[in-house]
Design a protein around this motif. Structure first.
Motif, PDB file in Angstrom:
ATOM      1  N   THR A 128     -14.269 -55.935  21.438  1.00  0.00           N
ATOM      2  CA  THR A 128     -14.428 -56.571  22.627  1.00  0.00           C
ATOM      3  C   THR A 128     -13.799 -57.389  23.452  1.00  0.00           C
ATOM      4  OG1 THR A 128     -16.586 -55.891  21.663  1.00  0.00           O
ATOM      5  CG2 THR A 128     -16.241 -57.376  24.241  1.00  0.00           C
ATOM      6  N   TRP A 129     -12.727 -56.777  24.377  1.00  0.00           N
ATOM      7  CA  TRP A 129     -11.837 -58.084  25.339  1.00  0.00           C
ATOM      8  C   TRP A 129     -13.003 -58.654  25.938  1.00  0.00           C
ATOM      9  CZ3 TRP A 129      -7.574 -59.235  24.592  1.00  0.00           C
ATOM     10  CH2 TRP A 129      -6.268 -58.458  24.418  1.00  0.00           C
ATOM     11  N   LEU A 130     -13.284 -60.257  25.360  1.00  0.00           N
ATOM     12  CA  LEU A 130     -13.997 -61.154  26.106  1.00  0.00           C
ATOM     13  C   LEU A 130     -13.714 -61.452  27.444  1.00  0.00           C
ATOM     14  CD1 LEU A 130     -14.775 -62.974  22.866  1.00  0.00           C
ATOM     15  CD2 LEU A 130     -16.801 -61.445  23.630  1.00  0.00           C
ATOM     16  N   THR A 131     -12.682 -61.330  28.013  1.00  0.00           N
ATOM     17  CA  THR A 131     -11.896 -61.171  29.222  1.00  0.00           C
ATOM     18  C   THR A 131     -10.537 -59.988  29.500  1.00  0.00           C
ATOM     19  OG1 THR A 131     -10.045 -63.026  27.971  1.00  0.00           O
ATOM     20  CG2 THR A 131     -11.841 -64.058  29.248  1.00  0.00           C
ATOM     21  N   ARG A 132     -10.349 -59.946  30.472  1.00  0.00           N
ATOM     22  CA  ARG A 132      -9.742 -58.869  31.127  1.00  0.00           C
ATOM     23  C   ARG A 132      -8.183 -58.927  30.516  1.00  0.00           C
ATOM     24  NH1 ARG A 132     -10.840 -58.882  37.148  1.00  0.00           N
ATOM     25  NH2 ARG A 132     -11.160 -60.469  36.382  1.00  0.00           N
ATOM     26  N   PRO A 133      -7.486 -58.013  29.661  1.00  0.00           N
ATOM     27  CA  PRO A 133      -6.814 -58.195  28.907  1.00  0.00           C
ATOM     28  C   PRO A 133      -5.079 -58.248  30.382  1.00  0.00           C
ATOM     29  CG  PRO A 133      -6.904 -56.103  28.545  1.00  0.00           C
ATOM     30  CD  PRO A 133      -8.280 -57.386  29.450  1.00  0.00           C
ATOM     31  N   ALA A 134      -4.006 -59.028  29.943  1.00  0.00           N
ATOM     32  CA  ALA A 134      -4.029 -58.848  30.860  1.00  0.00           C
ATOM     33  C   ALA A 134      -2.434 -58.043  31.733  1.00  0.00           C
ATOM     34  CB  ALA A 134      -2.272 -60.446  30.756  1.00  0.00           C
ATOM     35  N   PHE A 135      -2.577 -57.576  30.402  1.00  0.00           N
ATOM     36  CA  PHE A 135      -1.831 -55.668  30.241  1.00  0.00           C
ATOM     37  C   PHE A 135      -2.442 -55.268  29.847  1.00  0.00           C
ATOM     38  CE2 PHE A 135       1.126 -59.383  29.362  1.00  0.00           C
ATOM     39  CZ  PHE A 135       1.950 -59.506  30.011  1.00  0.00           C
ATOM     40  N   ARG A 136      -2.306 -53.685  31.348  1.00  0.00           N
ATOM     41  CA  ARG A 136      -3.467 -52.632  30.964  1.00  0.00           C
ATOM     42  C   ARG A 136      -2.592 -51.364  30.753  1.00  0.00           C
ATOM     43  NH1 ARG A 136      -8.425 -54.098  31.493  1.00  0.00           N
ATOM     44  NH2 ARG A 136      -8.932 -51.648  31.516  1.00  0.00           N
ATOM     45  N   MET A 137      -1.659 -51.523  29.338  1.00  0.00           N
ATOM     46  CA  MET A 137      -1.202 -49.903  28.794  1.00  0.00           C
ATOM     47  C   MET A 137      -2.302 -49.555  27.981  1.00  0.00           C
ATOM     48  SD  MET A 137       2.625 -51.765  30.070  1.00  0.00           S
ATOM     49  CE  MET A 137       2.810 -53.653  28.846  1.00  0.00           C
ATOM     50  N   ASN A 138      -0.749 -48.959  27.195  1.00  0.00           N
ATOM     51  CA  ASN A 138      -1.415 -48.383  26.091  1.00  0.00           C
ATOM     52  C   ASN A 138      -1.061 -49.104  24.572  1.00  0.00           C
ATOM     53  OD1 ASN A 138      -0.724 -46.113  27.425  1.00  0.00           O
ATOM     54  ND2 ASN A 138       1.343 -45.553  27.238  1.00  0.00           N
ATOM     55  N   ASP A 139      -2.435 -49.121  23.860  1.00  0.00           N
ATOM     56  CA  ASP A 139      -2.895 -49.909  23.263  1.00  0.00           C
ATOM     57  C   ASP A 139      -3.300 -48.760  21.748  1.00  0.00           C
ATOM     58  OD1 ASP A 139      -2.455 -52.378  24.833  1.00  0.00           O
ATOM     59  OD2 ASP A 139      -5.063 -53.112  24.905  1.00  0.00           O
ATOM     60  N   VAL A 140      -3.404 -49.654  20.879  1.00  0.00           N
ATOM     61  CA  VAL A 140      -3.405 -48.907  19.662  1.00  0.00           C
ATOM     62  C   VAL A 140      -4.672 -49.874  19.239  1.00  0.00           C
ATOM     63  CG1 VAL A 140      -1.627 -49.699  18.825  1.00  0.00           C
ATOM     64  CG2 VAL A 140      -2.265 -47.616  17.693  1.00  0.00           C
ATOM     65  N   ILE A 141      -5.492 -48.834  18.595  1.00  0.00           N
ATOM     66  CA  ILE A 141      -6.980 -49.503  17.424  1.00  0.00           C
ATOM     67  C   ILE A 141      -6.356 -49.210  16.267  1.00  0.00           C
ATOM     68  CG2 ILE A 141      -8.560 -50.338  18.974  1.00  0.00           C
ATOM     69  CD1 ILE A 141      -9.633 -47.755  18.327  1.00  0.00           C
ATOM     70  N   GLY A 142      -6.870 -49.833  14.950  1.00  0.00           N
ATOM     71  CA  GLY A 142      -6.626 -49.330  13.635  1.00  0.00           C
ATOM     72  C   GLY A 142      -7.197 -49.668  12.493  1.00  0.00           C
ATOM     73  N   LEU A 143      -7.811 -49.293  12.181  1.00  0.00           N
ATOM     74  CA  LEU A 143      -8.488 -49.467  10.395  1.00  0.00           C
ATOM     75  C   LEU A 143      -7.635 -49.009   9.155  1.00  0.00           C
ATOM     76  CD1 LEU A 143     -11.744 -46.872  11.167  1.00  0.00           C
ATOM     77  CD2 LEU A 143     -11.250 -49.492  11.711  1.00  0.00           C
ATOM     78  N   SER A 144      -7.552 -50.245   8.319  1.00  0.00           N
ATOM     79  CA  SER A 144      -7.024 -49.789   6.952  1.00  0.00           C
ATOM     80  C   SER A 144      -7.721 -50.117   5.460  1.00  0.00           C
ATOM     81  CB  SER A 144      -5.309 -50.845   7.260  1.00  0.00           C
ATOM     82  OG  SER A 144      -6.011 -51.903   7.264  1.00  0.00           O
ATOM     83  N   LEU A 145      -7.329 -49.546   4.994  1.00  0.00           N
ATOM     84  CA  LEU A 145      -8.423 -49.841   3.603  1.00  0.00           C
ATOM     85  C   LEU A 145      -8.226 -50.863   2.480  1.00  0.00           C
ATOM     86  CD1 LEU A 145     -10.474 -47.292   2.732  1.00  0.00           C
ATOM     87  CD2 LEU A 145     -11.595 -48.462   4.560  1.00  0.00           C
ATOM     88  N   THR A 146      -8.229 -51.717   1.744  1.00  0.00           N
ATOM     89  CA  THR A 146      -7.683 -52.160   0.885  1.00  0.00           C
ATOM     90  C   THR A 146      -7.937 -51.470  -0.857  1.00  0.00           C
ATOM     91  OG1 THR A 146      -9.231 -53.441  -0.533  1.00  0.00           O
ATOM     92  CG2 THR A 146      -8.159 -54.567   1.496  1.00  0.00           C
ATOM     93  N   GLN A 147      -8.852 -50.721  -1.078  1.00  0.00           N
ATOM     94  CA  GLN A 147      -9.012 -49.538  -2.865  1.00  0.00           C
ATOM     95  C   GLN A 147      -9.838 -48.402  -1.283  1.00  0.00           C
ATOM     96  OE1 GLN A 147      -9.332 -51.064  -5.259  1.00  0.00           O
ATOM     97  NE2 GLN A 147      -9.091 -53.653  -4.682  1.00  0.00           N
ATOM     98  N   GLY A 148     -10.156 -48.148  -0.902  1.00  0.00           N
ATOM     99  CA  GLY A 148     -10.011 -46.739  -0.314  1.00  0.00           C
ATOM    100  C   GLY A 148      -9.396 -45.666  -0.311  1.00  0.00           C
TER     101      GLY A 148
END
Length: 276
Positions: A128-148
């Motif tokens: 959640t962006w609680l404030t509008r980000p300063a730049f609006r381009m190509n962002d990336v989201i990721g999930l990573s596991l320590t085990q599985g």
């Protein structure tokens, strides 16, 4: 006969009046649970397409145990143009939002969640962006596991933003090929919207099923925010510690990285929230 018909119609009317109230209570309870477990606020859930609502409602069933953690990130801007990101608290965000210029800093909330479903588990992160980000381009989201290991073809999620005209949602299930699976991790690029009207809020959510390995699991929910324009479209990797990387691109020079983390022990079978 008339008396019987009158009684019958009265009974039907009473049932029809009572049914919606019960349905509303059930919906409210479900929405509260989705908000608690997944970090999707009721105000956002109510604007989502019905297929996403149904998917989340089904996923919330049959939970053995779950763990969730909320992380607040503050991104400061120095006079020289340098950006410094640091982990913060909800109290700090509230103080900054009431006492400071709202454009002075960028604020993000990341909620990571692990749901134990017995033979497998589900992991997710809400950004959640609680404030509008300063730049609006190509962002990336990721999930990573320590085990599985992430189960192939189980990733899903969405990106929704709001303006004065209402909300717009992009369903990740419409473009499943844009998920990059890495066994221990999952990555997806998201283009921040630039509509004709100013964006009031940005919210992203991603989830996937995993194979359980060992006696516990840890989850990193990582966000990469692009702040330098590039001619190429990079492909990202994420390691088990939640750090993004990309061949040919200096991540530190072009992207700000934020991360949330939570963990769970599979031996715990009581249904409760455990903040790590």
């Amino acid at each position: 006969m008339k008396r019987f018909l009158s009684i019958f119609l009265s009974t039907v009317l009473l049932l029809s009046l009572n049914a919606p109230a019960y349905a509303d209570n059930l919906t409210t309870s479900t929405e509260e649970e989705i908000s608690t477990v997944y970090g999707i606020p009721k105000s956002i859930f109510e604007t989502l397409p019905t297929d996403i609502q149904s998917s989340l409602t089904n996923d919330i069933e049959n939970i053995i145990d779950y763990s969730t953690q909320t992380t607040y990130i503050k991104v400061s801007h120095t006079d020289s143009g340098e950006r410094i990101s640091s982990q913060s608290t909800y109290q700090d965000y509230l103080k900054a939002s009431t006492l400071s210029d709202p454009d002075e800093n960028d604020w993000m909330r990341v909620q990571t969640s692990i749901i134990n479903k017995g033979s497998y588990a589900q992991v997710s992160a809400a950004y959640t962006w609680l404030t509008r980000p300063a730049f609006r381009m190509n962002d990336v989201i990721g999930l990573s596991l320590t085990q599985g290991t992430i189960q192939d073809n189980t990733a899903d999620g969405f990106y929704t933003y709001t303006t004065a005209k209402g909300s717009v949602t992009t369903e990740f299930s419409d473009t499943p090929s844009k998920f990059d699976y890495e066994g221990h991790g999952l990555v997806r690029k998201v283009v921040l919207a630039k509509p004709d009207y100013p964006v009031n809020s940005d919210f992203m959510f991603m989830k996937a099923n995993i194979y359980k390995e060992g006696r516990s699991e840890g989850l990193n929910g990582t966000y990469g925010h692009q702040r330098v324009s590039m001619a190429l479209s990079p492909s990202f990797n994420i390691d088990r510690s939640g750090v993004l990387s990309c061949v040919g691109v200096n991540i530190g020079m072009t992207y700000d990285q934020f991360k949330g983390y939570t963990s769970i022990a599979w031996e715990v079978f009581n249904r409760k929230m455990r903040n790590i």
